[in-house]
Design an enzyme around this catalytic site. Structure first.
Site, PDB file in Angstrom:
ATOM      1  N   ASP A  26     -11.170  -9.103   7.198  1.00 30.46           N
ATOM      2  CA  ASP A  26     -12.577  -9.025   6.777  1.00 30.46           C
ATOM      3  C   ASP A  26     -13.196 -10.424   6.734  1.00 30.46           C
ATOM      4  O   ASP A  26     -14.356 -10.619   7.089  1.00 30.46           O
ATOM      5  CB  ASP A  26     -12.700  -8.372   5.392  1.00 30.46           C
ATOM      6  N   ASP A  72      -2.953 -18.379   1.175  1.00 22.16           N
ATOM      7  CA  ASP A  72      -4.084 -19.082   0.538  1.00 22.16           C
ATOM      8  C   ASP A  72      -4.628 -20.164   1.469  1.00 22.16           C
ATOM      9  O   ASP A  72      -5.836 -20.333   1.629  1.00 22.16           O
ATOM     10  CB  ASP A  72      -3.698 -19.643  -0.839  1.00 22.16           C
ATOM     11  N   ASP A 119      -5.464  -7.105   5.548  1.00 18.02           N
ATOM     12  CA  ASP A 119      -6.673  -6.392   5.143  1.00 18.02           C
ATOM     13  C   ASP A 119      -7.740  -7.418   4.731  1.00 18.02           C
ATOM     14  O   ASP A 119      -8.892  -7.367   5.157  1.00 18.02           O
ATOM     15  CB  ASP A 119      -6.315  -5.479   3.953  1.00 18.02           C
ATOM     16  N   TYR A 123       0.821  -1.216   0.000  1.00 21.47           N
ATOM     17  CA  TYR A 123       0.000   0.000   0.000  1.00 21.47           C
ATOM     18  C   TYR A 123       0.853   1.263   0.000  1.00 21.47           C
ATOM     19  O   TYR A 123       0.369   2.347  -0.317  1.00 21.47           O
ATOM     20  CB  TYR A 123      -0.946   0.034   1.216  1.00 21.47           C
ATOM     21  N   LYS A 155       3.495 -15.540   2.072  1.00 15.59           N
ATOM     22  CA  LYS A 155       3.468 -16.265   0.799  1.00 15.59           C
ATOM     23  C   LYS A 155       4.930 -16.557   0.430  1.00 15.59           C
ATOM     24  O   LYS A 155       5.428 -16.185  -0.637  1.00 15.59           O
ATOM     25  CB  LYS A 155       2.754 -15.388  -0.261  1.00 15.59           C
TER      26      LYS A 155
END
Ligand code: NAD
Length: 357
Positions: free
Chosen positions: A248, A220, A244, A142, A188
């Site tokens: 959620d 994943d 992020d 970001y 990852k």
């Protein structure tokens, strides 16, 4: 009497609606527990852009740096979606977090026993879920440079330094030490170099915490495990983008995004906000769930002011209200007895701060 100074940023959409309920609860709990709260309100987001052509005015940044904590609603909405990126409300929030240097975002996801039916998952999967996502907040893709976009090519850069990983890892291990003593670091590392460094540094930091068990999952797999068996997690430690998304996903275990608070800490002044956005689809209808904002205020009392009893009382008042069967629309889908609006839910939580059931 102790006095705490709070900056209020109500923001856009349902932001003001839910923060007004949190203020009601803070006023009552401070009266009951014997401390004072002084509020100062600042504009940020779309409402600030409309007035000043700037989603994060200087006055807001300076005001936030002068208080003991910040309580934030939500920003954004369709009206501002077509502005240049730097002028959009969301850019203002990223800039505020950076200015405050709050590198650690703590997002608890606990399932209220009374709401197991509100989740889309089976009760036996989610009952007793109590996990915290610790997300790195001011680094990663970001913020990484270079970034750019032209008509047929666009790119962003994911960068982390050893120092950035070390400080967020320590925060996660410290938190786990006070809980069930398990950290699952999500990365990852099978594909990304930045994740390989992440894994090396987290492993290194874990040596300072022999009592805490460290495991690693690829992102994943972690997103799948969260749905399959959420109870396996205590503290999930991860970087900005993965956090992020995973937080959620974790929110939905609980039944509604309108239930979950967050704290952004580790910097100059801590910021507390519900994890949901400005919900333009329901703004102005008086049906937003204020519990996430109220629990964010409780996190503020606990983390910034060490008013643990006041924070616990808020939590207990929410449990009592839910036990009585009161629900805002978002959590009433499968279990509608007493549907209440935003303001009624705030009033009920105030009422049960002092009343037994
Ligand atoms: P959102 O969280 O605003 O809404 C997603 C869905 O959840 C909507 O259907 C909404 O009605 C529902 N919802 C959210 N909060 C609720 C609550 N308290 N009670 C009941 N239902 C609730 O996410 P979105 O629709 O993707 O984004 C809307 C705007 O909010 C966008 O402009 C986005 O950029 C912004 N946003 C801001 C923040 C923030 O301020 N921190 C976070 C996320 C999104």
């Amino acid at each position: 009497m102790k006095t705490y100074k709070i900056a209020l940023i109500k923001g856009d959409g349902i932001g003001p609606e839910v923060i007004n309920e949190a203020i009601k609860v803070l006023n009552k709990v401070s009266e009951l527990e014997g401390f004072n709260i002084e509020y100062k309100e600042y504009l940020m987001g779309g409402c600030a852009y409309d007035l000043y052509k700037n989603p994060l005015p200087e006055e807001t940044i300076n005001g936030c740096l002068e208080v003991n904590a910040i309580l934030f609603g939500a920003i954004g909405g369709n009206k501002w979606d077509n502005l240049p990126r730097e002028m959009r409300p969301e850019s203002g929030l990223l800039r505020l977090r950076k200015a405050l240097e709050v590198f650690g975002n703590i997002r608890p996801a606990m399932v209220f026993e009374e709401l197991t039916k509100a989740s889309t998952l089976k009760a036996e999967i989610i009952t007793n879920t109590d996990l915290i996502v610790v997300r790195e907040l001011i680094g990663g893709i970001y913020f990484g440079q270079p970034k750019g976009k032209d008509s047929d090519r666009a790119y962003n850069t994911m960068i982390y330094t050893k120092e950035e990983i070390t400080r967020i890892a320590k925060l996660a291990f410290d938190l786990a030490s006070t809980r069930r003593k398990k950290v699952c670091s999500v990365d990852k590392a099978n594909v990304l170099e930045v994740s390989q460094l992440w894994r090396e540094v987290v492993t290194q930091v874990s040596k300072q915490y022999p009592e805490v068990e460290l495991t690693h999952q690829y992102v994943d797999n972690a997103s799948m495990q969260l749905i399959k068996d959420p109870k396996q997690f205590d503290v999930i430690l991860t970087e900005n983008l993965f956090g992020d998304i995973l937080s959620d996903e974790a929110a939905m275990l609980t039944g509604s995004i309108g239930l979950l608070p967050s704290a952004s800490i580790g910097g100059k002044v801590s910021l507390y906000e519900p994890i949901h956005g400005s919900a333009p689809d329901i703004a102005g209808m008086g049906i937003a769930n204020p519990i996430a904002a109220i629990l964010s205020a409780a996190m503020m009392l606990k983390y910034s002011f060490k008013e643990n009893q006041a924070a616990e009382n808020i939590h207990q008042a929410i449990v009592k209200v839910l036990k009585k069967g009161y629900r805002t629309k978002d959590i009433a889908l499968f279990d509608a007895k007493n549907i209440c609006n935003t303001s009624q839910m705030g009033d009920l939580i105030v009422k049960y701060l002092k009343e037994e059931i």
